[in-house]
Write a protein that holds these residues in place. Structure first.
Motif, PDB file in Angstrom:
ATOM      1  N   THR A  96      40.881  35.112  37.648  1.00 32.08           N
ATOM      2  CA  THR A  96      39.829  36.051  38.037  1.00 32.08           C
ATOM      3  C   THR A  96      39.208  35.767  39.390  1.00 32.08           C
ATOM      4  N   ALA A 191      36.325  40.097  32.948  1.00 32.87           N
ATOM      5  CA  ALA A 191      37.303  40.470  33.970  1.00 32.87           C
ATOM      6  C   ALA A 191      38.712  40.053  33.554  1.00 32.87           C
ATOM      7  N   ASN A 237      37.428  45.321  37.695  1.00 32.74           N
ATOM      8  CA  ASN A 237      37.862  44.006  37.238  1.00 32.74           C
ATOM      9  C   ASN A 237      39.373  43.851  37.339  1.00 32.74           C
TER      10      ASN A 237
END
Length: 276
Positions: A96, A191, A237
């Protein structure tokens, strides 16, 4: 690293994976971890060190001794696998964070040979490249106390020195550090889960064009991309996992959240060919 039981853990970091991409076996019902043998490293200065990539084979099992996981990374395009809740939480961060480029879990190993010829090995939990071109190896544990265990400390100290000689950083990471900022942890986990989802084929290019002119609020970016309000966070995301968009994961996710283009990454070594 040889392991035996020493501490119970019940925290479940597995639920963020959607069922369609989840493969795993068991939860951690047993005590967590401790080195079971004295350190074989009696003379660190005289210990030779080599490091490279290897294929660890399948890690996921369906027994009940520990949590194991695997997933297809949207960031790297490869299957990532590991074991323990803490490795899984670290994997979510690596998948992420805008500051991370490529990464591999359990894909590298160091071999240490002492002056008496006795051989030991160490495999870091993760190796990744930063957008600044650096390479970092990491070991993640539940708390700092595990790093103070004498055999572990001796092994990691030698590994750290050997990696430093090859220009590779070494990080000791605890779950406490990963979870210190609870909003950040929540945003990372969300995310990560959103990154497993599909996005339209035209969305990445349209997002690059929209963000090329500078930062946009989440709501404004969603309008530019023609995305309904209920899907904007999920799409942004997914774009962040794919290193197209970025935002501060410590910020509250609101329509006013500042979204930027993902920072450009400097050239970095190929992790699959990384050797010392």
């Amino acid at each position: 690293m040889t392991t035996t039981a020493s501490r119970t853990t019940t925290i479940d970091q597995f639920s963020a994976l959607p069922a369609s991409s989840r493969r795993g076996g068991g939860r951690a019902h047993e005590v967590y971890w401790t080195a079971s043998k004295p350190s074989p490293i009696t003379d660190p200065a005289a210990t030779s060190f080599s490091f490279g990539s290897y294929d660890p084979g399948p890690i996921v099992n369906f027994g009940r001794k520990r949590l194991t996981f695997s997933f297809l990374s949207a960031r790297t395009g490869t299957v990532q696998q590991g074991e323990s809740p803490w490795e899984f939480l670290l994997a979510k961060h690596l998948e992420t964070l805008p500051s991370v480029g490529a990464y591999r879990l359990h894909g590298h190993r160091a071999v240490l040979v002492g002056p008496d010829g006795e051989t030991s090995s160490y495999g870091p939990d993760a190796v990744w490249t930063g957008i600044d071109g650096t390479v970092t190896c990491a070991e993640v544990k539940a708390s700092a106390g595990y790093f103070a265990e004498p055999a572990t400390a001796a092994l990691l100290d030698v590994a750290e020195r050997g990696l430093a000689a090859g220009g590779i950083r070494f990080a000791r990471i605890t779950s406490d550090a990963l979870r210190e900022d609870r909003r950040r942890e929540f945003n990372v986990c969300r995310a990560f889960a959103d990154g497993r989802g599909r996005i339209g084929e035209a969305v990445p290019d349209r997002a690059r064009d929209a963000l090329a002119g500078g930062p946009l609020a989440l709501g404004a970016l969603g309008e530019r991309l023609g995305i309904d309000a209920s899907s904007r966070v999920r799409i942004v995301n997914a774009l962040m996992v794919r290193r197209i968009a970025a935002y501060d994961l410590s910020d509250a996710v609101t329509p006013d959240l500042c979204v930027t283009a993902a920072p450009l990454a400097k050239p970095a070594p190929d992790l699959a060919a990384l050797t010392i």
